[in-house]
Design an enzyme around this catalytic site. Structure first.
Site, PDB file in Angstrom:
ATOM      1  N   ALA A   1       0.816  -1.223   0.000  1.00 35.81           N
ATOM      2  CA  ALA A   1       0.000   0.000   0.000  1.00 35.81           C
ATOM      3  C   ALA A   1       0.853   1.279   0.000  1.00 35.81           C
ATOM      4  O   ALA A   1       0.823   2.076  -0.953  1.00 35.81           O
ATOM      5  CB  ALA A   1      -0.952  -0.021   1.186  1.00 35.81           C
TER       6      ALA A   1
ATOM      7  N   CYS B   1      -6.745  -6.179   1.700  1.00 37.11           N
ATOM      8  CA  CYS B   1      -8.114  -6.049   2.224  1.00 37.11           C
ATOM      9  C   CYS B   1      -9.057  -7.045   1.566  1.00 37.11           C
ATOM     10  O   CYS B   1     -10.134  -7.330   2.084  1.00 37.11           O
ATOM     11  CB  CYS B   1      -8.618  -4.619   2.024  1.00 37.11           C
ATOM     12  SG  CYS B   1      -7.404  -3.407   2.551  1.00 37.11           S
TER      13      CYS B   1
ATOM     14  N   VAL C   1      15.221  -6.276   2.650  1.00 36.64           N
ATOM     15  CA  VAL C   1      16.214  -5.296   3.112  1.00 36.64           C
ATOM     16  C   VAL C   1      16.540  -5.637   4.552  1.00 36.64           C
ATOM     17  O   VAL C   1      15.643  -5.677   5.402  1.00 36.64           O
ATOM     18  CB  VAL C   1      15.663  -3.863   2.977  1.00 36.64           C
ATOM     19  CG1 VAL C   1      16.658  -2.850   3.541  1.00 36.64           C
ATOM     20  CG2 VAL C   1      15.355  -3.564   1.514  1.00 36.64           C
TER      21      VAL C   1
ATOM     22  N   GLY D   1       5.210  -2.010   6.708  1.00 36.01           N
ATOM     23  CA  GLY D   1       3.922  -2.494   7.198  1.00 36.01           C
ATOM     24  C   GLY D   1       3.966  -3.014   8.620  1.00 36.01           C
ATOM     25  O   GLY D   1       4.826  -2.633   9.422  1.00 36.01           O
TER      26      GLY D   1
ATOM     27  N   ARG E   1      -1.943 -12.389   6.297  1.00 39.18           N
ATOM     28  CA  ARG E   1      -1.398 -11.105   5.870  1.00 39.18           C
ATOM     29  C   ARG E   1      -1.116 -11.085   4.374  1.00 39.18           C
ATOM     30  O   ARG E   1      -1.201 -10.041   3.754  1.00 39.18           O
ATOM     31  CB  ARG E   1      -0.110 -10.808   6.644  1.00 39.18           C
ATOM     32  CG  ARG E   1       0.474  -9.471   6.266  1.00 39.18           C
ATOM     33  CD  ARG E   1       1.790  -9.181   6.926  1.00 39.18           C
ATOM     34  NE  ARG E   1       2.285  -7.856   6.586  1.00 39.18           N
ATOM     35  CZ  ARG E   1       3.477  -7.407   6.885  1.00 39.18           C
ATOM     36  NH1 ARG E   1       4.304  -8.172   7.548  1.00 39.18           N
ATOM     37  NH2 ARG E   1       3.843  -6.195   6.520  1.00 39.18           N
TER      38      ARG E   1
ATOM     39  N   GLY F   1      -4.445  -8.627  16.188  1.00 39.85           N
ATOM     40  CA  GLY F   1      -3.847  -7.308  15.987  1.00 39.85           C
ATOM     41  C   GLY F   1      -2.491  -7.427  15.317  1.00 39.85           C
ATOM     42  O   GLY F   1      -2.038  -8.541  15.007  1.00 39.85           O
TER      43      GLY F   1
ATOM     44  N   ILE G   1      15.700   9.800   5.299  1.00 40.54           N
ATOM     45  CA  ILE G   1      14.832   8.601   5.373  1.00 40.54           C
ATOM     46  C   ILE G   1      13.397   8.997   5.748  1.00 40.54           C
ATOM     47  O   ILE G   1      13.179   9.732   6.712  1.00 40.54           O
ATOM     48  CB  ILE G   1      15.385   7.588   6.399  1.00 40.54           C
ATOM     49  CG1 ILE G   1      16.846   7.226   6.063  1.00 40.54           C
ATOM     50  CG2 ILE G   1      14.520   6.334   6.431  1.00 40.54           C
ATOM     51  CD1 ILE G   1      17.487   6.248   7.029  1.00 40.54           C
TER      52      ILE G   1
ATOM     53  N   VAL H   1     -14.500   1.038   8.213  1.00 41.49           N
ATOM     54  CA  VAL H   1     -15.794   0.402   7.956  1.00 41.49           C
ATOM     55  C   VAL H   1     -15.595  -1.097   7.866  1.00 41.49           C
ATOM     56  O   VAL H   1     -14.510  -1.563   7.490  1.00 41.49           O
ATOM     57  CB  VAL H   1     -16.425   0.963   6.654  1.00 41.49           C
ATOM     58  CG1 VAL H   1     -15.577   0.660   5.437  1.00 41.49           C
ATOM     59  CG2 VAL H   1     -17.846   0.448   6.442  1.00 41.49           C
TER      60      VAL H   1
END
Ligand code: FAD
Length: 550
Positions: A14, A46, A84, A117, A137, A248, A282, A334
């Site tokens: 994303a 998503c 990386v 992420g 994920r 989470g 950075i 939502v």
């Protein structure tokens, strides 16, 4: 950006992908390389629960863009399977491991963007690594879950965690015919919502045969002859053929930490409003960074796709010397479960309490999503939270079948423009009977709140109800009252109120309730103007019925 400046981006979904594409649009000559640890870039996280649920059947549809497209359309080099592993800030280089060949190499940068992420939380519980216990994920994760369900002919699932992803997974597994139980440690589903709003969601899940265990936590996983047993903190053993952990996420900030970049108290990378880290060369964006809450000013991690995409764009702007910064996150979100939509923006009442804010109030309205005379009108249960002193909107939550997200989006924008409940009262919104009402639910919430803010309608708090010394009157019709009512409430239908004022005390506060809060407001206006001290129980019996506080 100067000629052939070299920008390296860590993470190609994303935030990383949107940053790369924006950079190219702003600078045709920059060298842009995206490093992605996984096999795909720019895929639809998503959409993964819906791929598991077979709503999306073709895996290829999850790929928003490919390395070939990045090369051909944007002249951006994407290296997948490339992790990386280190940032050398002194030399201005990163170290990359090619996960295919195992080869390690270094690449120099002029500007570096971190978009790694967040990773699903996997607590070190006994048995957590047993086959059949999954997190979600990536596309390969979703493929593994699908394969496992098929191979094991799975019939029972336990979803650990009742947040957005947990709920979406519960619905999708249920679509696939599995009997699902959600185990949630909090005493409500969807911890970002206030409990009385989340209760509506729990009821919908239960109506669709999804088990909901609140106030309990998964504690261990055991192999049994027939599959798995999920042991919970409350001593239950739930049989399962598959377990989904949706507990989470934690920001992937190790690379930044090892490079000595500043991190925040929640473990995310600390950035300024231009997404710059503590190193001026950075930048960092997305789930890995801490952002300020737009309403409360608190730092936190809000892992949502919208902010990640916008931040990627802002970082690109900043690298190219353009203006503009991130305004903060409102956590506008939502989710849909079994036909019910729930959405929220801004602060919840729970959050405000947690951080010690006072001086706010909340109203509830339950208007139809379209005109009541037009077939198919469905209620939207809407809660609006605002500052009492000036009516500034702090947050909103809504649950209903239709039109929910549209209302929350309107309020979200009002919050971003630092709007007040008086702005909502005046908002001019689309109306035709099949889409809404001439007084839109957003207007209605604004009006209810503005009545309070102007002092025309005192509010009684639902959670004070058990201890109140006030007289409670219910102004619904006798038939409604007979069906169900709050204990101790005296029934005086609104249309009889003017004739029965002599039954009411003048030395005691009166709290009024009805079905949805409108008739009680009318009653309150009568009472206050006749010299009684009356307050409204906002949202009426509908709010009472879903409120677990009481
Ligand atoms: P990501 O999109 O996660 O991209 C980070 C990438 O960086 C990863 O692909 C990772 O492999 C790579 N990476 C990490 N470290 C390295 C490294 N060292 N080297 C190279 N590559 C690395 N949000 C919503 O707003 N609405 C939703 O409906 C919604 N549904 C979701 C459903 C699921 C199942 C999941 C998992 C998330 C969902 N989200 C949703 C959250 C949303 O996907 C994230 O907020 C968003 O993807 C974050 O973007 P990002 O760029 O920060 O990180």
């Amino acid at each position: 950006m100067s000629d052939s400046k070299r920008v390296l981006i860590v993470g190609g979904v994303a935030g990383g992908a949107s940053c790369a594409a924006r950079l190219r649009r702003l600078d045709e000559s920059a060298g842009i390389v995206v490093f992605e640890r996984g096999p795909y870039v720019s895929f639809a996280h998503c959409g993964l629960p819906y791929y598991v649920g077979d709503v999306i059947r073709d895996e290829a549809k999850l790929l928003v863009a490919t390395p070939e497209l990045f090369r051909a359309r944007f002249n951006i080099e994407v290296r997948t399977q490339s992790e990386v592993v280190r940032i050398d800030r002194t030399e201005g280089e990163i170290e990359v491991r090619d996960l295919g060949s195992g080869r390690a190499y270094r690449e120099p940068y002029d500007a570096l963007v971190l978009a790694p992420g967040a990773a699903p939380i996997r607590p070190p519980l006994p048995g957590i690594d047993l086959p059949g216990v999954f997190t979600l994920r990536t596309i390969p994760d979703s493929r593994r879950i699908r394969d496992w369900m098929l191979e094991k002919q799975a019939r029972r699932a336990v979803v650990a965690g009742g947040g957005f992803i947990g709920l979406e997974m519960a619905e999708n597994l249920s679509h696939r015919g599995l009997l699902v139980t959600i185990v949630e440690m909090a005493d409500q589903l969807l911890p970002p919502l206030d409990p009385e709003m989340a209760e509506l969601v729990r009821q919908r899940l239960v109506a669709h045969r999804v088990g909901v265990e609140l106030g309990d936590a998964v504690a261990a996983f055991e192999q049994t002859g027939e599959g798995l047993a999920v042991r919970t903190g409350n001593g239950r053993a739930l049989p399962a053929d598959i377990v989904i952990l949706a507990l989470g996420v934690r920001p992937e900030s190790e690379l930044a930490r090892a490079a000595g970049l500043d991190l925040g108290a929640c473990g995310g990378i600390r950035v300024d409003e231009r997404m710059r880290t503590s190193d001026p060369r950075i930048w960092a964006v997305g789930d890995a960074v801490e952002t300020r809450d737009f309403v409360t000013g608190e730092w936190g991690i809000v892992p949502l796709a919208g902010p990640a995409n916008r931040q990627g764009r802002i970082a690109a702007n900043a690298i190219c010397g353009r203006s503009g910064g991130f305004r903060g996150v409102q956590a506008t979100a939502v989710c849909g479960v079994f036909g019910l939509t729930l959405a929220m923006t801004g602060a919840s009442e729970k959050t405000l309490r947690r951080i010690g804010w006072t001086g706010y109030q909340a109203v509830y309205v339950h208007p139809g999503h379209r005109a009541g005379y037009y077939p198919g009108a469905q209620p939207i249960h809407l809660k609006l939270i605002f500052r009492a002193s000036d009516g500034r909107i702090l947050g909103a939550q809504a649950v209903g079948e239709e039109g929910v997200e549209r209302r929350i989006d309107v309020i979200s924008m009002a919050i971003q423009k630092q709007g007040t409940v008086f702005d909502l009262e005046e908002a001019e919104l689309c109306y035709a009977p099949q889409y809404g009402t001439a007084k839109d639910p957003v207007n209605m919430a604004g009006m209810a709140a503005a009545n309070v803010a102007r002092g025309d309608a005192g509010l009684a708090r639902w959670d004070d109800l058990p201890d109140t010394g006030a007289l409670l009157i219910d102004v619904r019709d006798p038939a409604e009252y007979a069906r169900d009512h709050i204990d101790g409430a005296l029934n005086i239908p609104l249309d009889q109120l003017r004739d029965r004022l002599n039954e009411l005390p003048r030395d005691r506060e009166i709290w009024v309730n009805c079905a949805a809060g409108q008739r009680s407001y009318f009653a309150l206006r009568i009472l206050n103007q006749r010299g009684f001290r009356a307050r409204n129980l906002s949202g009426g019996y509908q709010t009472y019925a879903s409120s677990k506080i009481i």
